[in-house]
Design an enzyme around this catalytic site. Structure first.
Site, PDB file in Angstrom:
ATOM      1  N   GLY A 113      29.941  17.208 -14.328  1.00 22.06           N
ATOM      2  CA  GLY A 113      29.078  19.187 -14.922  1.00 22.06           C
ATOM      3  C   GLY A 113      28.922  20.191 -14.182  1.00 22.06           C
ATOM      4  N   SER A 114      29.450  20.099 -12.526  1.00 20.43           N
ATOM      5  CA  SER A 114      29.064  21.176 -12.376  1.00 20.43           C
ATOM      6  C   SER A 114      29.660  22.913 -12.426  1.00 20.43           C
ATOM      7  CB  SER A 114      29.026  21.398 -10.330  1.00 20.43           C
ATOM      8  OG  SER A 114      30.763  20.199 -10.121  1.00 20.43           O
ATOM      9  N   ASN A 115      30.497  22.246 -12.531  1.00 24.45           N
ATOM     10  CA  ASN A 115      31.576  23.849 -13.377  1.00 24.45           C
ATOM     11  C   ASN A 115      31.039  24.063 -14.815  1.00 24.45           C
ATOM     12  OD1 ASN A 115      34.277  24.830 -12.330  1.00 24.45           O
ATOM     13  ND2 ASN A 115      34.542  22.455 -12.273  1.00 24.45           N
TER      14      ASN A 115
ATOM     15  N   LEU B 277      37.664  13.818 -20.102  1.00 22.62           N
ATOM     16  CA  LEU B 277      38.068  13.278 -20.400  1.00 22.62           C
ATOM     17  C   LEU B 277      38.861  12.434 -21.741  1.00 22.62           C
ATOM     18  CD1 LEU B 277      36.981  11.646 -17.255  1.00 22.62           C
ATOM     19  CD2 LEU B 277      38.809  13.104 -17.156  1.00 22.62           C
TER      20      LEU B 277
ATOM     21  N   LEU C 239      40.942  13.048 -25.348  1.00 22.95           N
ATOM     22  CA  LEU C 239      41.942  13.677 -26.052  1.00 22.95           C
ATOM     23  C   LEU C 239      41.241  14.952 -27.208  1.00 22.95           C
ATOM     24  CD1 LEU C 239      44.688  14.785 -25.883  1.00 22.95           C
ATOM     25  CD2 LEU C 239      45.052  12.639 -28.076  1.00 22.95           C
ATOM     26  N   ILE C 240      41.544  16.041 -27.211  1.00 27.48           N
ATOM     27  CA  ILE C 240      40.812  16.572 -28.420  1.00 27.48           C
ATOM     28  C   ILE C 240      41.572  16.196 -29.475  1.00 27.48           C
ATOM     29  CG2 ILE C 240      40.403  18.728 -28.964  1.00 27.48           C
ATOM     30  CD1 ILE C 240      38.854  18.660 -26.651  1.00 27.48           C
TER      31      ILE C 240
ATOM     32  N   ASN D   1      41.191  24.949 -20.792  1.00 24.47           N
ATOM     33  CA  ASN D   1      41.162  23.747 -20.606  1.00 24.47           C
ATOM     34  C   ASN D   1      41.280  23.973 -18.632  1.00 24.47           C
ATOM     35  OD1 ASN D   1      40.289  21.115 -19.138  1.00 24.47           O
ATOM     36  ND2 ASN D   1      42.163  20.516 -18.850  1.00 24.47           N
TER      37      ASN D   1
ATOM     38  N   HIS E 174      42.353  22.278 -15.339  1.00 24.53           N
ATOM     39  CA  HIS E 174      43.028  21.025 -14.503  1.00 24.53           C
ATOM     40  C   HIS E 174      43.145  21.398 -12.933  1.00 24.53           C
ATOM     41  CE1 HIS E 174      45.328  17.742 -14.232  1.00 24.53           C
ATOM     42  NE2 HIS E 174      45.742  18.067 -13.373  1.00 24.53           N
TER      43      HIS E 174
ATOM     44  N   GLU F 184      37.325  26.251  -8.439  1.00 24.39           N
ATOM     45  CA  GLU F 184      36.864  27.075  -9.874  1.00 24.39           C
ATOM     46  C   GLU F 184      36.045  27.490 -10.499  1.00 24.39           C
ATOM     47  OE1 GLU F 184      39.046  22.365 -10.900  1.00 24.39           O
ATOM     48  OE2 GLU F 184      36.701  22.639 -10.758  1.00 24.39           O
TER      49      GLU F 184
END
Ligand code: GRF
Length: 194
Positions: free
Chosen positions: A12-14, A86, A88-89, A103, A105, A175
């Protein structure tokens, strides 16, 4: 105020960087962090930063998407940001939040994306292929992994000395610099904010 949720499966650094960016923002607020992993470090970050956090198991995303939707609605969430998520929505969420889920990537899509391409696997594939460039891709989320419309891309060089770890560091730098601003811009455009 547009309230958005961050979905993350890992460190969770982003997520932390995004939450910091929107601190005291006039009309956009990170209002909820969701993880499918009970002990993901992102939960600690959310706690430290005073953002509500929910653990929702992967099985709910697959078999009980209405529960996910109900939780989001109970927090008045209008937009969703994936940051290292990780799972799938589910289609139900995508149609409810059509063009309101994005998202990031860690490579230059459409290459090195799709199911199973995450984390160091992506960086290893880029290095193994002898690429001289990698980067980040920010895109809308649709029903297929990493296949939604691109919003933003930028690159970094890959040197012959790079390992998956050193390349991951370069990509993370990109990012941190770009994702929050692209989120802000996309939310502004989506909701016609000034
Ligand atoms: C990032 O590289 C992101 O692009 C990818 O997963 C990683 C998450 O890292 N989808 P972190 O959990 O934000 O540190």
């Amino acid at each position: 105020m547009i309230r958005f949720a961050i979905f993350a499966s890992g460190s969770g650094s982003n997520a932390e960087n995004i939450i910091c960016y929107f601190d005291n923002h006039k009309n956009i607020k990170p209002a909820l962090v969701i993880s499918n992993k009970p002990n993901a470090y992102v939960s600690k970050r959310a706690e430290m930063m005073n953002i509500p956090y929910l653990y929702i198991p992967s099985s709910d995303f697959k078999n009980n998407p209405s529960n996910v939707l109900e939780q989001l609605e109970s927090y008045n969430i209008r937009f969703i940001v994936l940051a290292g998520f990780l799972v799938l929505i589910p289609a139900e969420l995508i149609s409810h939040y059509r063009n309101k889920i994005i998202n990031i990537h860690p490579a230059l899509l459409p290459a090195y994306g799709g199911k199973g391409m995450y984390g160091d696997r992506v960086h290893k594939a880029v290095i193994d292929a002898g690429e001289t460039q990698s980067g980040i891709s920010i895109h809308y989320v649709n029903e297929v992994y990493d296949a939604g419309k691109l919003i933003f891309q930028t690159t970094c060089p890959v040197s012959k000395h790079d390992t998956p770890e050193t390349l991951a560091e370069k990509v993370h730098e990109l990012e941190y610099i770009h994702y929050p601003a692209v989120i802000e811009q996309t939310i502004r455009e989506t909701f016609n904010l000034q």
